[in-house]
Scaffold this motif. Structure first.
Motif, short mmCIF file in Angstrom:
data_model
loop_
_atom_site.label_atom_id
_atom_site.label_comp_id
_atom_site.label_asym_id
_atom_site.label_seq_id
_atom_site.Cartn_x
_atom_site.Cartn_y
_atom_site.Cartn_z
N PRO A 1 -17.05 2.13 -0.79
CA PRO A 1 -18.44 2.40 -1.17
C PRO A 1 -18.72 3.89 -1.24
N GLY A 2 -19.30 4.33 -2.36
CA GLY A 2 -19.67 5.72 -2.51
C GLY A 2 -18.52 6.66 -2.81
N LYS A 3 -17.34 6.11 -3.03
CA LYS A 3 -16.18 6.96 -3.28
C LYS A 3 -15.56 6.64 -4.63
N GLU A 4 -14.72 7.56 -5.10
CA GLU A 4 -13.99 7.36 -6.35
C GLU A 4 -12.87 6.34 -6.14
N ARG A 5 -12.50 5.68 -7.23
CA ARG A 5 -11.34 4.79 -7.17
C ARG A 5 -10.10 5.64 -6.98
N GLU A 6 -9.21 5.20 -6.08
CA GLU A 6 -8.03 6.00 -5.78
C GLU A 6 -6.76 5.16 -5.85
N PHE A 7 -5.68 5.85 -6.17
CA PHE A 7 -4.36 5.23 -6.25
C PHE A 7 -3.89 4.80 -4.86
N VAL A 8 -3.28 3.63 -4.80
CA VAL A 8 -2.70 3.13 -3.55
C VAL A 8 -1.18 3.00 -3.68
N SER A 9 -0.74 2.27 -4.71
CA SER A 9 0.68 2.02 -4.85
C SER A 9 0.97 1.60 -6.28
N ALA A 10 2.23 1.80 -6.71
CA ALA A 10 2.62 1.41 -8.05
C ALA A 10 4.07 0.97 -8.07
N ILE A 11 4.39 0.16 -9.07
CA ILE A 11 5.75 -0.35 -9.21
C ILE A 11 6.11 -0.37 -10.68
N SER A 12 7.36 -0.06 -10.98
CA SER A 12 7.82 -0.05 -12.36
C SER A 12 8.01 -1.47 -12.88
N PHE A 13 8.30 -1.58 -14.17
CA PHE A 13 8.34 -2.90 -14.82
C PHE A 13 9.37 -3.83 -14.19
N ASN A 14 10.46 -3.26 -13.70
CA ASN A 14 11.53 -4.10 -13.14
C ASN A 14 11.63 -3.99 -11.63
N GLY A 15 10.67 -3.30 -11.02
CA GLY A 15 10.68 -3.16 -9.56
C GLY A 15 11.62 -2.08 -9.06
N GLY A 16 12.26 -1.36 -9.97
CA GLY A 16 13.24 -0.37 -9.57
C GLY A 16 12.67 0.89 -8.95
N MET A 17 11.41 1.15 -9.24
CA MET A 17 10.75 2.33 -8.67
C MET A 17 9.41 1.93 -8.09
N THR A 18 9.07 2.54 -6.97
CA THR A 18 7.77 2.33 -6.34
C THR A 18 7.22 3.67 -5.87
N ASP A 19 5.92 3.69 -5.65
CA ASP A 19 5.28 4.90 -5.13
C ASP A 19 4.06 4.50 -4.32
N TYR A 20 3.68 5.36 -3.37
CA TYR A 20 2.56 5.08 -2.48
C TYR A 20 1.78 6.37 -2.23
N ARG A 21 0.48 6.20 -1.98
CA ARG A 21 -0.26 7.36 -1.52
C ARG A 21 0.20 7.66 -0.11
N ASP A 22 0.08 8.92 0.29
CA ASP A 22 0.65 9.34 1.57
C ASP A 22 0.10 8.57 2.75
N THR A 23 -1.18 8.25 2.72
CA THR A 23 -1.81 7.62 3.89
C THR A 23 -1.40 6.17 4.10
N VAL A 24 -0.70 5.57 3.14
CA VAL A 24 -0.26 4.18 3.32
C VAL A 24 1.25 4.05 3.41
N LYS A 25 1.95 5.16 3.22
CA LYS A 25 3.42 5.11 3.31
C LYS A 25 3.84 4.63 4.69
N GLY A 26 4.81 3.72 4.70
CA GLY A 26 5.29 3.15 5.95
C GLY A 26 4.46 1.98 6.45
N ARG A 27 3.29 1.75 5.84
CA ARG A 27 2.43 0.63 6.25
C ARG A 27 2.30 -0.42 5.14
N PHE A 28 2.28 0.03 3.90
CA PHE A 28 2.12 -0.86 2.74
C PHE A 28 3.43 -0.98 2.00
N SER A 29 3.63 -2.14 1.36
CA SER A 29 4.83 -2.36 0.57
C SER A 29 4.47 -3.15 -0.68
#
Length: 125
Positions: A40-68
């Motif tokens: 609420p009251g904030k901009e939409r922000e990136f959390v995580s992403a995955i490539s078409f075949n699952g070969g690459m993933t990325d996470y925002r720093d604050t969720v690394k190690g907690r989200f998969s």
């Protein structure tokens, strides 16, 4: 591609949730997928992403190690496993897709074409 996010809910701090993004439509397996969130009251922000075949993933720093993030192209599903949840993770979570049949991740909101309706995650302290 049509997307529908689900799996949100109310959880205590330290708990876990698994979000699901169900896709329908031709060519999902050629799409990169991302999860974003908006508090609420904030901009939409990136959390995580995955490539078409699952070969690459990325996470925002604050969720690394907690989200998969993971995907099952045969089922046309993408998942976001969220562990050790914190009150600051409270937001509406959206999944998004864009045609990208390359081993890349897409992390910016503006590059995504198709969006799901969002699912609310509330983490109580």
């Amino acid at each position: 591609v049509q997307l529908q996010a689900s799996g949100g809910g109310l959880v205590q701090a330290g708990g876990s949730l698994r979000l699901s993004c169900a896709a329908s439509g031709y060519g999902f397996s050629n799409n990169a997928v991302g999860w974003f969130r908006q508090a609420p009251g904030k901009e939409r922000e990136f959390v995580s992403a995955i490539s078409f075949n699952g070969g690459m993933t990325d996470y925002r720093d604050t969720v690394k190690g907690r989200f998969s993030i993971s995907r099952d192209n045969a089922k046309e599903m993408v998942y976001l496993q969220m562990n050790s949840l914190r009150p600051e993770d409270t937001a509406i979570y959206y999944c998004a897709a864009v045609y990208a049949p390359h081993n890349i991740v897409v992390v910016t909101t503006g590059e995504y074409v198709d969006w799901g309706q969002g699912t609310l995650v509330t983490v109580s302290s």
